[in-house]
Motif scaffolding. Sequence first.
Motif, PDB file in Angstrom:
ATOM      1  N   ASP A  87       7.595  -7.548   1.702  1.00 19.20           N
ATOM      2  CA  ASP A  87       7.271  -6.223   1.745  1.00 19.20           C
ATOM      3  C   ASP A  87       5.912  -5.953   1.522  1.00 19.20           C
ATOM      4  O   ASP A  87       5.071  -5.822   0.615  1.00 19.20           O
ATOM      5  CB  ASP A  87       7.948  -5.502   0.613  1.00 19.20           C
ATOM      6  CG  ASP A  87       7.907  -3.853   0.820  1.00 19.20           C
ATOM      7  OD1 ASP A  87       6.970  -3.471   1.286  1.00 19.20           O
ATOM      8  OD2 ASP A  87       8.635  -3.491   0.009  1.00 19.20           O
ATOM      9  N   SER A  88       5.065  -5.730   2.747  1.00 18.57           N
ATOM     10  CA  SER A  88       3.547  -5.702   2.762  1.00 18.57           C
ATOM     11  C   SER A  88       2.927  -4.345   2.285  1.00 18.57           C
ATOM     12  O   SER A  88       1.977  -4.125   2.205  1.00 18.57           O
ATOM     13  CB  SER A  88       3.100  -5.961   4.239  1.00 18.57           C
ATOM     14  OG  SER A  88       3.836  -5.067   4.993  1.00 18.57           O
ATOM     15  N   SER A  89       4.057  -3.481   2.016  1.00 16.59           N
ATOM     16  CA  SER A  89       3.690  -2.262   1.342  1.00 16.59           C
ATOM     17  C   SER A  89       2.958  -2.150   0.190  1.00 16.59           C
ATOM     18  O   SER A  89       2.241  -1.637  -0.544  1.00 16.59           O
ATOM     19  CB  SER A  89       4.894  -1.209   1.321  1.00 16.59           C
ATOM     20  OG  SER A  89       5.676  -1.587   0.355  1.00 16.59           O
ATOM     21  N   CYS A  90       3.292  -3.294  -0.504  1.00 15.43           N
ATOM     22  CA  CYS A  90       2.574  -3.702  -1.788  1.00 15.43           C
ATOM     23  C   CYS A  90       1.019  -3.868  -1.643  1.00 15.43           C
ATOM     24  O   CYS A  90       0.194  -3.449  -2.739  1.00 15.43           O
ATOM     25  CB  CYS A  90       3.255  -4.731  -2.721  1.00 15.43           C
ATOM     26  SG  CYS A  90       3.248  -6.402  -1.819  1.00 15.43           S
ATOM     27  N   LEU A  91       0.683  -4.302  -0.588  1.00 11.26           N
ATOM     28  CA  LEU A  91      -0.673  -4.658  -0.358  1.00 11.26           C
ATOM     29  C   LEU A  91      -1.392  -3.124  -0.177  1.00 11.26           C
ATOM     30  O   LEU A  91      -2.561  -2.962  -0.806  1.00 11.26           O
ATOM     31  CB  LEU A  91      -1.242  -5.179   0.854  1.00 11.26           C
ATOM     32  CG  LEU A  91      -0.390  -6.634   0.699  1.00 11.26           C
ATOM     33  CD1 LEU A  91      -0.569  -7.303   2.429  1.00 11.26           C
ATOM     34  CD2 LEU A  91      -1.197  -7.524  -0.320  1.00 11.26           C
ATOM     35  N   ASN A  92      -0.666  -2.166   0.588  1.00 12.19           N
ATOM     36  CA  ASN A  92      -1.235  -0.754   0.573  1.00 12.19           C
ATOM     37  C   ASN A  92      -1.458  -0.189  -0.940  1.00 12.19           C
ATOM     38  O   ASN A  92      -2.295   0.703  -1.432  1.00 12.19           O
ATOM     39  CB  ASN A  92      -0.475   0.225   1.508  1.00 12.19           C
ATOM     40  CG  ASN A  92      -0.709  -0.473   2.752  1.00 12.19           C
ATOM     41  OD1 ASN A  92      -1.367  -0.813   3.457  1.00 12.19           O
ATOM     42  ND2 ASN A  92       0.567  -0.158   3.575  1.00 12.19           N
ATOM     43  N   TRP A  93      -0.568  -0.350  -1.767  1.00 11.93           N
ATOM     44  CA  TRP A  93      -0.225   0.035  -2.891  1.00 11.93           C
ATOM     45  C   TRP A  93      -1.497  -0.584  -4.104  1.00 11.93           C
ATOM     46  O   TRP A  93      -2.049   0.223  -4.717  1.00 11.93           O
ATOM     47  CB  TRP A  93       0.993  -0.129  -3.741  1.00 11.93           C
ATOM     48  CG  TRP A  93       1.291   0.443  -5.066  1.00 11.93           C
ATOM     49  CD1 TRP A  93       1.735   1.415  -5.606  1.00 11.93           C
ATOM     50  CD2 TRP A  93       1.183  -0.600  -6.226  1.00 11.93           C
ATOM     51  NE1 TRP A  93       1.781   1.584  -6.763  1.00 11.93           N
ATOM     52  CE2 TRP A  93       1.462   0.135  -7.315  1.00 11.93           C
ATOM     53  CE3 TRP A  93       0.521  -2.023  -6.592  1.00 11.93           C
ATOM     54  CZ2 TRP A  93       1.301  -0.024  -8.694  1.00 11.93           C
ATOM     55  CZ3 TRP A  93       0.453  -2.256  -7.879  1.00 11.93           C
ATOM     56  CH2 TRP A  93       0.782  -1.357  -8.826  1.00 11.93           C
ATOM     57  N   LEU A  94      -1.764  -1.810  -3.805  1.00 12.34           N
ATOM     58  CA  LEU A  94      -2.600  -2.582  -4.589  1.00 12.34           C
ATOM     59  C   LEU A  94      -4.215  -1.813  -4.081  1.00 12.34           C
ATOM     60  O   LEU A  94      -5.153  -1.744  -4.923  1.00 12.34           O
ATOM     61  CB  LEU A  94      -2.738  -3.801  -4.319  1.00 12.34           C
ATOM     62  CG  LEU A  94      -1.736  -4.583  -4.936  1.00 12.34           C
ATOM     63  CD1 LEU A  94      -1.654  -6.219  -4.252  1.00 12.34           C
ATOM     64  CD2 LEU A  94      -1.978  -4.867  -6.399  1.00 12.34           C
ATOM     65  N   ASP A  95      -4.393  -1.512  -2.815  1.00 14.50           N
ATOM     66  CA  ASP A  95      -5.521  -0.832  -2.465  1.00 14.50           C
ATOM     67  C   ASP A  95      -5.751   0.574  -3.253  1.00 14.50           C
ATOM     68  O   ASP A  95      -7.114   1.068  -3.215  1.00 14.50           O
ATOM     69  CB  ASP A  95      -5.466  -0.459  -0.762  1.00 14.50           C
ATOM     70  CG  ASP A  95      -5.436  -1.624  -0.127  1.00 14.50           C
ATOM     71  OD1 ASP A  95      -5.873  -2.765  -0.592  1.00 14.50           O
ATOM     72  OD2 ASP A  95      -5.123  -1.443   1.291  1.00 14.50           O
ATOM     73  N   GLN A  96      -4.738   1.096  -3.844  1.00 11.42           N
ATOM     74  CA  GLN A  96      -4.932   2.439  -4.538  1.00 11.42           C
ATOM     75  C   GLN A  96      -5.363   2.194  -5.941  1.00 11.42           C
ATOM     76  O   GLN A  96      -5.419   3.225  -6.963  1.00 11.42           O
ATOM     77  CB  GLN A  96      -3.835   3.253  -4.606  1.00 11.42           C
ATOM     78  CG  GLN A  96      -3.071   3.389  -2.915  1.00 11.42           C
ATOM     79  CD  GLN A  96      -4.219   4.066  -2.215  1.00 11.42           C
ATOM     80  OE1 GLN A  96      -4.985   5.014  -2.365  1.00 11.42           O
ATOM     81  NE2 GLN A  96      -4.657   3.569  -0.913  1.00 11.42           N
ATOM     82  N   GLN A  97      -5.327   0.881  -6.527  1.00 13.81           N
ATOM     83  CA  GLN A  97      -5.434   0.334  -7.938  1.00 13.81           C
ATOM     84  C   GLN A  97      -6.855   0.071  -8.391  1.00 13.81           C
ATOM     85  O   GLN A  97      -7.622  -0.593  -7.369  1.00 13.81           O
ATOM     86  CB  GLN A  97      -4.334  -0.585  -8.165  1.00 13.81           C
ATOM     87  CG  GLN A  97      -3.046  -0.459  -7.753  1.00 13.81           C
ATOM     88  CD  GLN A  97      -2.559   0.962  -8.251  1.00 13.81           C
ATOM     89  OE1 GLN A  97      -2.530   1.351  -9.581  1.00 13.81           O
ATOM     90  NE2 GLN A  97      -1.863   1.607  -7.557  1.00 13.81           N
ATOM     91  N   ALA A  98      -7.147   0.328  -9.571  1.00 14.31           N
ATOM     92  CA  ALA A  98      -8.719  -0.038  -9.852  1.00 14.31           C
ATOM     93  C   ALA A  98      -8.794  -1.780  -9.770  1.00 14.31           C
ATOM     94  O   ALA A  98      -7.757  -2.382 -10.174  1.00 14.31           O
ATOM     95  CB  ALA A  98      -8.922   0.507 -11.212  1.00 14.31           C
ATOM     96  N   THR A  99      -9.892  -2.195  -9.912  1.00 15.81           N
ATOM     97  CA  THR A  99     -10.249  -3.413  -9.860  1.00 15.81           C
ATOM     98  C   THR A  99      -9.678  -4.154 -11.168  1.00 15.81           C
ATOM     99  O   THR A  99      -9.963  -3.443 -12.154  1.00 15.81           O
ATOM    100  CB  THR A  99     -11.818  -3.740  -9.674  1.00 15.81           C
ATOM    101  OG1 THR A  99     -12.253  -3.315  -8.292  1.00 15.81           O
ATOM    102  CG2 THR A  99     -12.030  -5.112  -9.829  1.00 15.81           C
ATOM    103  N   ARG A 100      -9.013  -5.115 -10.976  1.00 14.67           N
ATOM    104  CA  ARG A 100      -8.581  -6.013 -12.333  1.00 14.67           C
ATOM    105  C   ARG A 100      -7.648  -5.193 -13.176  1.00 14.67           C
ATOM    106  O   ARG A 100      -7.987  -5.100 -14.313  1.00 14.67           O
ATOM    107  CB  ARG A 100      -9.665  -6.703 -12.875  1.00 14.67           C
ATOM    108  CG  ARG A 100     -10.283  -7.946 -12.102  1.00 14.67           C
ATOM    109  CD  ARG A 100     -10.816  -8.797 -12.928  1.00 14.67           C
ATOM    110  NE  ARG A 100     -12.027  -8.114 -13.939  1.00 14.67           N
ATOM    111  CZ  ARG A 100     -13.236  -8.153 -13.825  1.00 14.67           C
ATOM    112  NH1 ARG A 100     -13.833  -8.694 -12.578  1.00 14.67           N
ATOM    113  NH2 ARG A 100     -14.418  -7.617 -14.603  1.00 14.67           N
ATOM    114  N   SER A 101      -6.779  -4.441 -12.689  1.00 11.63           N
ATOM    115  CA  SER A 101      -5.991  -3.382 -13.626  1.00 11.63           C
ATOM    116  C   SER A 101      -4.392  -3.818 -13.338  1.00 11.63           C
ATOM    117  O   SER A 101      -3.748  -3.417 -14.385  1.00 11.63           O
ATOM    118  CB  SER A 101      -6.137  -1.893 -13.004  1.00 11.63           C
ATOM    119  OG  SER A 101      -5.619  -1.822 -11.701  1.00 11.63           O
ATOM    120  N   VAL A 102      -4.082  -4.423 -12.431  1.00 10.11           N
ATOM    121  CA  VAL A 102      -2.687  -4.781 -12.096  1.00 10.11           C
ATOM    122  C   VAL A 102      -2.167  -5.980 -12.481  1.00 10.11           C
ATOM    123  O   VAL A 102      -2.831  -6.986 -12.295  1.00 10.11           O
ATOM    124  CB  VAL A 102      -2.387  -4.563 -10.559  1.00 10.11           C
ATOM    125  CG1 VAL A 102      -0.873  -5.034 -10.194  1.00 10.11           C
ATOM    126  CG2 VAL A 102      -2.702  -3.319 -10.005  1.00 10.11           C
TER     127      VAL A 102
END
Length: 429
Positions: free
Chosen positions: A234-249
Motif C-alpha cells: 500500500d504505497s499510500s503510506c509514503l504519501n502519509w509519511l510526507d505529511q509527518q515531521a522529521t523523525r516523528s513516526v
Amino acid sequence: MAKHGLKITYVNTEIIHKRVVSAMPDGDEGSLLDSNINLVSIPDGLESDDERNDLGKRLEAYLRTMPARLEELIRGIDASNGADDNNNITCILADGSMGWAVEVAKKMGIRAAIYWPTAAACLASVWSVPTLIDDGILDDDGFSTGKVELIHLSPGIPAFEMIHLPWAKIPDPTAQKDLFHYIARSTEACKVADWSLCNTAYELEPATFALFPNLLPIGPVLGNDQAGQFRRHDSSCLNWLDQQATRSVVYISFGSYAALDASQFQELALGLKLINRPFLWVVDQRNIDRAKNAFPDESQGASTKIVDWAPQTKVLAHPAVACFLSHCGWSSVTEGISNGVPFLCWPQLVDQFLDKSYICDEWKVGLGFELAENGIVLREEVARKVEQLLSNETIRARAQEIKEIILKSRAEGGQSSKNCNNFIKWIKE
C-alpha cells in the motif's frame, strides 16, 4: 547480477511463484524485471495446504520431488537453446536451506554457489552442529542433552539459548527431528559448493568470519519493493509519511509470517495509544480488521496509518521515520540498519532472538522489551520503551555510525562490493 549482464532464471516453487507474480503491480512481471531475468517454477510435491502445514510431509516431498524437477527444468532450458550454448545454465545459486540443489549441480557438472539470507552467526550455529554433537551438547537427532543452557560459539558471537536453534522450538518432537536431519543434509551438501555467500558485512559480524573464513559477505542486500514481494504493498503510506515531521513516526512491522495472539495484539494497540506519537503499523491480514477497530476514527488519519503491507525499504529510508518496532527478521534488520534507523526489538521465531542480541548488545542500536509475568509485553512497557529509545541520542548516533559502515562496505572498493564483483567475475569466466 542482471545489471552485470548475467542471464538469470529464478526458480520458485509453484505456490510461491504465483504469490510473487500476483503481488507485482498490474500483475505484469515484464514491466518490472530486467529482460535478463526470467521467473519460472517447479512443483514442491504437495497437493494441499494441509500437507504443507505438516512439516514432515513437506520436507519429504521437497527431497522426493524437487531435485528431479530442477534437473528436468535445466535440461529443458539447455535443450531449447539447441546449438547456441551461450544461454545454457552454467551455475546454480541456491538458498542454503535448499542444499539438495548443490547435489543436482554436481550431478550435472554445473558450478554451484550457496546464498544464506540470514545473519552469518545463524549459519555458524548450524555449521557448528557436528561439534555440538561431539561435545555432547546435542544428541544425534538434534535434541539438547541438557548439558548447557547457552551456546557460545566464540568470543564476539552472541550467545544463544538451545531453544533458539532453527529446529528446537517445534512442539512436535518428530517434526523437530525431521527438520534437524533436513538441515543437516542441506548443510553437508553445501560444503561442496564453490562459493558460500551471505547477506551481511564483515564489519557487522567479524567474529563469525574469523571462525568461518570461507563464508563471504556480499551485503547487506536490500529488498526490492516492486519485485519479489508476497503481497502488493500500500504505497499510500509514503504519501502519509510526507505529511509527518522529521523523525516523528514509529514504524511497526512483524514481517510476513510472525503474528501476535489476540491478547498481545490488544496490549500493543493500547500501548500505541499511550505513546502520543504518529505511527505507521503494518498488520498481517489475520489482524487488519482488529487493528482498524482499535483505532476506528484515526486508522487513516493524521497521526495513525494502518496498512496490510508496505514498501519497507522506502519507508525506512523516509526522513519521517524515527524508529522501527520489529520482529527482528534479518531482512528487516539489514534494511533498518542500512538506513540508520534505531530498533525496538520484539523477536518471535528462531534466528530473530540472535538478531536482537546483535542489535541491542553488539551494535547497540536498539532496545528490547521486558516480558511481564504472564509472558506478554504490557502496554506501559511499549510506551516506556518508545520514549526511552527516542530520547536516547547515543543510540541514534550509533545507528548512523553503523549506516556509514554499511555504505562503505557496499560501495565500490568496499569488501562486500569486492566479494560480489569477484563472484560475478567467476560466473562469467
